[in-house]
Scaffold this motif. Sequence first.
Motif, PDB file in Angstrom:
ATOM      1  N   SER A 173      -2.979  11.178   1.549  1.00  0.00           N
ATOM      2  CA  SER A 173      -3.304  10.057   2.476  1.00  0.00           C
ATOM      3  C   SER A 173      -2.882   8.730   1.546  1.00  0.00           C
ATOM      4  CB  SER A 173      -4.879   9.809   2.461  1.00  0.00           C
ATOM      5  OG  SER A 173      -5.378  10.974   3.092  1.00  0.00           O
ATOM      6  N   LEU A 174      -2.626   7.706   2.500  1.00  0.00           N
ATOM      7  CA  LEU A 174      -2.406   6.352   1.851  1.00  0.00           C
ATOM      8  C   LEU A 174      -2.955   5.402   2.955  1.00  0.00           C
ATOM      9  CD1 LEU A 174       1.115   6.203   0.955  1.00  0.00           C
ATOM     10  CD2 LEU A 174      -0.514   6.030  -0.568  1.00  0.00           C
ATOM     11  N   ARG A 175      -3.234   4.302   2.535  1.00  0.00           N
ATOM     12  CA  ARG A 175      -3.584   3.129   3.660  1.00  0.00           C
ATOM     13  C   ARG A 175      -2.835   2.146   3.382  1.00  0.00           C
ATOM     14  NH1 ARG A 175      -8.845  -0.864   3.102  1.00  0.00           N
ATOM     15  NH2 ARG A 175      -9.382  -1.015   5.370  1.00  0.00           N
ATOM     16  N   GLY A 203       0.701  -1.187  -0.019  1.00  0.00           N
ATOM     17  CA  GLY A 203      -0.010  -0.072   0.171  1.00  0.00           C
ATOM     18  C   GLY A 203       0.865   1.201  -0.165  1.00  0.00           C
ATOM     19  N   GLY A 204       2.153   1.205   0.222  1.00  0.00           N
ATOM     20  CA  GLY A 204       3.009   2.379   0.034  1.00  0.00           C
ATOM     21  C   GLY A 204       2.915   2.970  -1.029  1.00  0.00           C
ATOM     22  N   VAL A 262       6.966   4.276   2.064  1.00  0.00           N
ATOM     23  CA  VAL A 262       6.040   5.515   1.822  1.00  0.00           C
ATOM     24  C   VAL A 262       7.045   6.886   1.703  1.00  0.00           C
ATOM     25  CG1 VAL A 262       4.599   7.217   3.060  1.00  0.00           C
ATOM     26  CG2 VAL A 262       4.555   4.572   3.252  1.00  0.00           C
ATOM     27  N   VAL A 305       3.404  10.312  -2.283  1.00  0.00           N
ATOM     28  CA  VAL A 305       2.307  11.073  -2.163  1.00  0.00           C
ATOM     29  C   VAL A 305       2.555  12.369  -1.807  1.00  0.00           C
ATOM     30  CG1 VAL A 305       2.028  10.525   0.208  1.00  0.00           C
ATOM     31  CG2 VAL A 305      -0.063  11.189  -1.163  1.00  0.00           C
TER      32      VAL A 305
END
Length: 123
Positions: free
Chosen positions: A17-19, A8-9, A119, A12
């Motif tokens: 936002s990220l999950r 999920g990284g 991330v 951004v």
Amino acid sequence: QVQFVESGGGLVQFGGSLRLSCAASRIIFSIYTMDWYRQAPGKQRELVATITSGGSTNYADSVKGRFTISRDNAKNTVYLQMNSLKPEDTAVYYCNIPRSGSTWYNRPPLGSWGQGTQVTVSS
């Protein structure tokens, strides 16, 4: 031995936002506390968030109010919803299980570390 697969990284922009997801295998997932960690370049791995088997959560001060940890026991997966991201959140994010008796500052992991998920937050 327990295994973790983080995903999920990504890249951004500031404020985005990220999950993240972490799938665990070879354990009875529902009975364990689950942790999210991160490690920035040149820094030690740090605990970011934790969720108990009963759903109680705790967060590092640096992410409190911006990150939310949750779990889906049916999917053996723990999540980290990250909002209002900042460049200082840039790191590789990992999940693991704390050994019994762990405290926030003394928290030996139960399993080996997965590959993590990168991330990157741009300013």
